[in-house]
Design a protein around this motif. Structure first.
Motif, PDB file in Angstrom:
ATOM      1  N   ALA A 149       0.824  -1.211   0.000  1.00 54.57           N
ATOM      2  CA  ALA A 149       0.000   0.000   0.000  1.00 54.57           C
ATOM      3  C   ALA A 149       0.857   1.259   0.000  1.00 54.57           C
ATOM      4  O   ALA A 149       0.538   2.243  -0.683  1.00 54.57           O
ATOM      5  CB  ALA A 149      -0.935  -0.005   1.209  1.00 54.57           C
ATOM      6  N   MET A 150       1.943   1.232   0.754  1.00 50.18           N
ATOM      7  CA  MET A 150       2.827   2.397   0.792  1.00 50.18           C
ATOM      8  C   MET A 150       3.397   2.707  -0.587  1.00 50.18           C
ATOM      9  O   MET A 150       3.494   3.866  -0.992  1.00 50.18           O
ATOM     10  CB  MET A 150       3.955   2.155   1.799  1.00 50.18           C
ATOM     11  CG  MET A 150       3.477   2.044   3.241  1.00 50.18           C
ATOM     12  SD  MET A 150       4.782   1.523   4.389  1.00 50.18           S
ATOM     13  CE  MET A 150       5.749   3.027   4.485  1.00 50.18           C
ATOM     14  N   LEU A 151       3.766   1.668  -1.329  1.00 47.81           N
ATOM     15  CA  LEU A 151       4.326   1.888  -2.667  1.00 47.81           C
ATOM     16  C   LEU A 151       3.257   2.356  -3.647  1.00 47.81           C
ATOM     17  O   LEU A 151       3.524   3.185  -4.529  1.00 47.81           O
ATOM     18  CB  LEU A 151       4.994   0.615  -3.174  1.00 47.81           C
ATOM     19  CG  LEU A 151       6.124   0.037  -2.323  1.00 47.81           C
ATOM     20  CD1 LEU A 151       6.922  -0.971  -3.128  1.00 47.81           C
ATOM     21  CD2 LEU A 151       7.044   1.121  -1.788  1.00 47.81           C
ATOM     22  N   LEU A 152       2.039   1.839  -3.504  1.00 49.60           N
ATOM     23  CA  LEU A 152       0.943   2.316  -4.349  1.00 49.60           C
ATOM     24  C   LEU A 152       0.641   3.782  -4.077  1.00 49.60           C
ATOM     25  O   LEU A 152       0.311   4.541  -5.002  1.00 49.60           O
ATOM     26  CB  LEU A 152      -0.305   1.462  -4.102  1.00 49.60           C
ATOM     27  CG  LEU A 152      -0.272   0.042  -4.685  1.00 49.60           C
ATOM     28  CD1 LEU A 152      -1.461  -0.767  -4.174  1.00 49.60           C
ATOM     29  CD2 LEU A 152      -0.264   0.077  -6.208  1.00 49.60           C
TER      30      LEU A 152
ATOM     31  N   VAL B  32      -5.817  15.854   0.864  1.00 48.89           N
ATOM     32  CA  VAL B  32      -7.069  15.351   1.451  1.00 48.89           C
ATOM     33  C   VAL B  32      -6.915  13.891   1.874  1.00 48.89           C
ATOM     34  O   VAL B  32      -7.305  13.495   2.985  1.00 48.89           O
ATOM     35  CB  VAL B  32      -8.225  15.500   0.444  1.00 48.89           C
ATOM     36  CG1 VAL B  32      -9.500  14.860   0.994  1.00 48.89           C
ATOM     37  CG2 VAL B  32      -8.473  16.973   0.134  1.00 48.89           C
ATOM     38  N   VAL B  33      -6.316  13.085   1.003  1.00 44.13           N
ATOM     39  CA  VAL B  33      -6.131  11.666   1.308  1.00 44.13           C
ATOM     40  C   VAL B  33      -5.219  11.494   2.519  1.00 44.13           C
ATOM     41  O   VAL B  33      -5.485  10.677   3.414  1.00 44.13           O
ATOM     42  CB  VAL B  33      -5.555  10.926   0.084  1.00 44.13           C
ATOM     43  CG1 VAL B  33      -5.236   9.473   0.429  1.00 44.13           C
ATOM     44  CG2 VAL B  33      -6.524  11.002  -1.082  1.00 44.13           C
ATOM     45  N   ALA B  34      -4.137  12.253   2.562  1.00 40.11           N
ATOM     46  CA  ALA B  34      -3.188  12.131   3.663  1.00 40.11           C
ATOM     47  C   ALA B  34      -3.805  12.556   4.989  1.00 40.11           C
ATOM     48  O   ALA B  34      -3.560  11.926   6.028  1.00 40.11           O
ATOM     49  CB  ALA B  34      -1.945  12.977   3.374  1.00 40.11           C
ATOM     50  N   THR B  35      -4.579  13.614   4.977  1.00 40.87           N
ATOM     51  CA  THR B  35      -5.213  14.089   6.210  1.00 40.87           C
ATOM     52  C   THR B  35      -6.174  13.043   6.769  1.00 40.87           C
ATOM     53  O   THR B  35      -6.166  12.747   7.968  1.00 40.87           O
ATOM     54  CB  THR B  35      -5.974  15.401   5.948  1.00 40.87           C
ATOM     55  OG1 THR B  35      -5.058  16.379   5.449  1.00 40.87           O
ATOM     56  CG2 THR B  35      -6.608  15.917   7.231  1.00 40.87           C
ATOM     57  N   ALA B  36      -7.004  12.490   5.896  1.00 41.79           N
ATOM     58  CA  ALA B  36      -7.932  11.443   6.335  1.00 41.79           C
ATOM     59  C   ALA B  36      -7.173  10.220   6.833  1.00 41.79           C
ATOM     60  O   ALA B  36      -7.526   9.624   7.859  1.00 41.79           O
ATOM     61  CB  ALA B  36      -8.866  11.065   5.189  1.00 41.79           C
ATOM     62  N   GLY B  37      -6.111   9.839   6.126  1.00 46.00           N
ATOM     63  CA  GLY B  37      -5.322   8.680   6.536  1.00 46.00           C
ATOM     64  C   GLY B  37      -4.659   8.868   7.880  1.00 46.00           C
ATOM     65  O   GLY B  37      -4.585   7.936   8.689  1.00 46.00           O
ATOM     66  N   PHE B  38      -4.169  10.078   8.145  1.00 46.77           N
ATOM     67  CA  PHE B  38      -3.535  10.370   9.432  1.00 46.77           C
ATOM     68  C   PHE B  38      -4.525  10.231  10.581  1.00 46.77           C
ATOM     69  O   PHE B  38      -4.222   9.642  11.623  1.00 46.77           O
ATOM     70  CB  PHE B  38      -2.942  11.782   9.405  1.00 46.77           C
ATOM     71  CG  PHE B  38      -2.356  12.215  10.720  1.00 46.77           C
ATOM     72  CD1 PHE B  38      -1.259  11.557  11.249  1.00 46.77           C
ATOM     73  CD2 PHE B  38      -2.893  13.290  11.413  1.00 46.77           C
ATOM     74  CE1 PHE B  38      -0.706  11.957  12.469  1.00 46.77           C
ATOM     75  CE2 PHE B  38      -2.358  13.695  12.623  1.00 46.77           C
ATOM     76  CZ  PHE B  38      -1.256  13.029  13.148  1.00 46.77           C
ATOM     77  N   ALA B  39      -5.722  10.754  10.392  1.00 45.79           N
ATOM     78  CA  ALA B  39      -6.746  10.659  11.439  1.00 45.79           C
ATOM     79  C   ALA B  39      -7.124   9.207  11.712  1.00 45.79           C
ATOM     80  O   ALA B  39      -7.237   8.780  12.869  1.00 45.79           O
ATOM     81  CB  ALA B  39      -7.979  11.463  11.038  1.00 45.79           C
ATOM     82  N   VAL B  40      -7.302   8.430  10.645  1.00 46.47           N
ATOM     83  CA  VAL B  40      -7.634   7.017  10.802  1.00 46.47           C
ATOM     84  C   VAL B  40      -6.493   6.275  11.483  1.00 46.47           C
ATOM     85  O   VAL B  40      -6.710   5.411  12.351  1.00 46.47           O
ATOM     86  CB  VAL B  40      -7.953   6.388   9.428  1.00 46.47           C
ATOM     87  CG1 VAL B  40      -8.087   4.866   9.546  1.00 46.47           C
ATOM     88  CG2 VAL B  40      -9.226   6.993   8.855  1.00 46.47           C
TER      89      VAL B  40
ATOM     90  N   ALA C 201      -4.324   3.906  -0.202  1.00 51.18           N
ATOM     91  CA  ALA C 201      -3.958   3.353  -1.506  1.00 51.18           C
ATOM     92  C   ALA C 201      -5.191   3.085  -2.363  1.00 51.18           C
ATOM     93  O   ALA C 201      -5.171   3.297  -3.580  1.00 51.18           O
ATOM     94  CB  ALA C 201      -3.157   2.065  -1.318  1.00 51.18           C
ATOM     95  N   ALA C 202      -6.275   2.633  -1.736  1.00 53.42           N
ATOM     96  CA  ALA C 202      -7.506   2.339  -2.480  1.00 53.42           C
ATOM     97  C   ALA C 202      -8.045   3.592  -3.158  1.00 53.42           C
ATOM     98  O   ALA C 202      -8.541   3.543  -4.298  1.00 53.42           O
ATOM     99  CB  ALA C 202      -8.553   1.747  -1.534  1.00 53.42           C
TER     100      ALA C 202
ATOM    101  N   VAL D 213      -8.535   4.031  -7.335  1.00 53.00           N
ATOM    102  CA  VAL D 213      -9.807   4.422  -7.951  1.00 53.00           C
ATOM    103  C   VAL D 213      -9.617   5.655  -8.822  1.00 53.00           C
ATOM    104  O   VAL D 213     -10.120   5.722  -9.965  1.00 53.00           O
ATOM    105  CB  VAL D 213     -10.872   4.674  -6.867  1.00 53.00           C
ATOM    106  CG1 VAL D 213     -12.108   5.321  -7.476  1.00 53.00           C
ATOM    107  CG2 VAL D 213     -11.253   3.366  -6.182  1.00 53.00           C
ATOM    108  N   MET D 214      -8.873   6.651  -8.336  1.00 53.43           N
ATOM    109  CA  MET D 214      -8.706   7.902  -9.075  1.00 53.43           C
ATOM    110  C   MET D 214      -7.903   7.704 -10.354  1.00 53.43           C
ATOM    111  O   MET D 214      -8.264   8.211 -11.420  1.00 53.43           O
ATOM    112  CB  MET D 214      -8.040   8.943  -8.186  1.00 53.43           C
ATOM    113  CG  MET D 214      -8.894   9.400  -7.018  1.00 53.43           C
ATOM    114  SD  MET D 214      -8.218  10.857  -6.235  1.00 53.43           S
ATOM    115  CE  MET D 214      -8.404  12.067  -7.535  1.00 53.43           C
ATOM    116  N   VAL D 215      -6.786   6.974 -10.253  1.00 52.07           N
ATOM    117  CA  VAL D 215      -5.961   6.745 -11.441  1.00 52.07           C
ATOM    118  C   VAL D 215      -6.740   5.928 -12.473  1.00 52.07           C
ATOM    119  O   VAL D 215      -6.717   6.231 -13.671  1.00 52.07           O
ATOM    120  CB  VAL D 215      -4.649   6.033 -11.055  1.00 52.07           C
ATOM    121  CG1 VAL D 215      -3.881   5.605 -12.312  1.00 52.07           C
ATOM    122  CG2 VAL D 215      -3.774   6.953 -10.207  1.00 52.07           C
TER     123      VAL D 215
END
Length: 446
Positions: free
Chosen positions: A145-148, A167-175, A206-207, A211-213
């Motif tokens: 996941a880190m590499l993705l 946005v993704v990083a902020t949500a991931g940090f909170a989780v 990573a998910a 999805v975005m790419v």
């Protein structure tokens, strides 16, 4: 023909800030993950903190070698965008994602199997060794996941989008924080719980990128199937960047080997100092990410003068930002340890290391910006060779410290003086000499 555009310092600043400010938030996600892990684990005890520090060094050595997944994808996509070839840009991003998945799965299996001998090689014994093995093994599910995340972030940066990764990083940090507290304290899983929580958060992030790419590629008629020729080309380009990164990771690994011999207190303090260094480095690297995206795009558009203007501006900003972070760090140093540990010896040693780190921040700002400029230009071969030269300069300093064996905090003082000042100065000289020439400015998309 080369393109020319009229720009002003204000327009340069707007372009840099548009990319750098969101990139700052996204870049510090990984060190924030480590800071959160350190704060949560640190209150379990010195052995747990030292074990996580040792395991993190091994884990991020492996992950760091794969950073080319972002650093080669960003300029490739950006150059194609600058040259008006969106399909080519998205295809390069897709191939980078496939390469990340394959490498991530292979490394995860290898890391789980080799966890114990790797930790033993680093010199850990007793409880510190066991905690390090536990953390390393339970981190392996999140490695792919880190590499993705690297590859997906690289695609979006190349498309001149640094807000979505924020946005993704902020949500991931909170989780990540919520899961770690739950597993470590709620389920009493010690350091393994911290690794599991982080792995889950990383897969969620990573998910989102997958999805975005995928959605972007389908929308523009680009197949999701890998082009194996493109994957091999990405690997070839990334090999020089991997060597460059390997030299950086070997420098950090060698530093850990020296500090491990100084005892658990210095090792724990060093782990905290290195985590804070990573946090500040990623913050400074926000300018480097802006450089990668903007320099790649303008070189693709064949706008050499614009490249020169952006480079000069970002060098000034890197130095200024380094001064600001250095002053703030020097002020915070005596109290920073209270956030992570109740051990007075670790807090005292950490203060010394952070004061040295504060002095080196302007130099670090200069280094990180020029590194980003040359990566954005695709000057990977020079960066790799320069990295080896820098390592050759740095290793003798570590040998002297190891052989003279300075006592207690003095050992950590000299160690960080060698790293934050000696090693970074060598990097600054090699990067500065290259930037003064035009040999790295190859125009057009490849």
């Amino acid at each position: 023909m080369p393109q020319t555009t009229t720009t002003t310092p204000r327009s340069n600043a707007r372009e840099i800030l548009r990319l750098a400010v969101p990139a700052f938030g996204a870049l510090i996600a990984e060190p924030l993950f480590l800071l959160a892990d350190s704060a949560i684990v640190g209150h379990l005890g010195v052995d747990q903190l030292a074990g996580v520090g040792l395991a993190s060094t091994i884990l991020h050595t492996a992950v760091g070698l794969m950073v080319f997944l972002a650093y080669s994808t960003t300029p490739a996509v950006a150059r194609a965008i600058g040259d008006g070839k969106l399909g080519k840009a998205l295809a390069a991003g897709r191939d980078g994602v496939w390469l990340a998945l394959l490498l991530g799965l292979a490394l995860a299996v290898a890391g789980f199997v080799a966890a114990e001998p790797l930790v033993g090689f680093m010199g850990a014994t007793g409880d510190v060794q066991q905690f390090a093995v536990d953390y390393l093994r339970w981190s392996m599910p999140g490695l792919a996941a880190m590499l993705l995340i690297f590859a997906g972030t690289g695609v979006l940066r190349g498309l001149q989008d640094t807000r979505t990764p924020l946005v993704v990083a902020t949500a991931g940090f909170a989780v990540n924080i919520a899961l770690n507290v739950f597993f470590v304290y709620g389920l009493n899983m010690s350091v393994a719980g911290s690794a599991i929580g982080t792995s889950i958060a990383q897969w969620a992030m990573a998910a989102v990128y997958l999805v975005m790419v995928g959605r972007n590629a389908r929308h523009h008629g680009v197949s999701l199937k890998p082009d194996w020729h493109g994957v091999r080309a990405m690997t070839k380009v990334g090999s020089w960047l991997m060597l460059r990164t390997l030299s950086l990771r070997l420098a950090i690994l060698a530093t850990v080997l020296v500090v491990t011999a100084q005892g658990a207190v210095n090792l724990a303090a060093h782990q905290l100092a290195m985590t804070i260094f990573s946090f500040l480095a990623f913050a400074l690297d926000a300018l480097a990410i802006a450089a990668q995206a903007l320099i790649g795009k303008e070189l693709g558009a064949r706008n050499a003068e614009r490249v020169r203007e952006l480079t000069r501006t970002m060098i000034r900003w890197g130095l200024g930002f380094g001064v600001i972070t250095g002053v703030l760090l020097a002020i915070a140093a005596p109290w920073a340890g209270y956030l992570f540990t109740s051990d007075a010896g670790v807090r005292s040693a950490l203060t010394v290391a952070l004061w040295v780190l504060a002095v080196g921040q302007p130099l670090a700002g200069y280094v990180f910006v020029l590194d980003g400029v040359l990566i954005g230009a695709g000057d990977a071969r020079y960066l790799a060779i320069a990295g080896v030269v820098n390592l050759v300069v740095y290793l003798p300093l570590l040998v002297v410290i190891h052989q003279t064996k300075p006592d207690g905090e003095a050992g950590l003082l000299w160690l960080w003086a060698s790293f934050a000042l000696g090693y970074m100065l060598a990097r600054g000289v090699t990067l500065g000499l290259r930037a003064r020439t035009d040999r790295w400015m190859v125009l057009g998309s490849h």
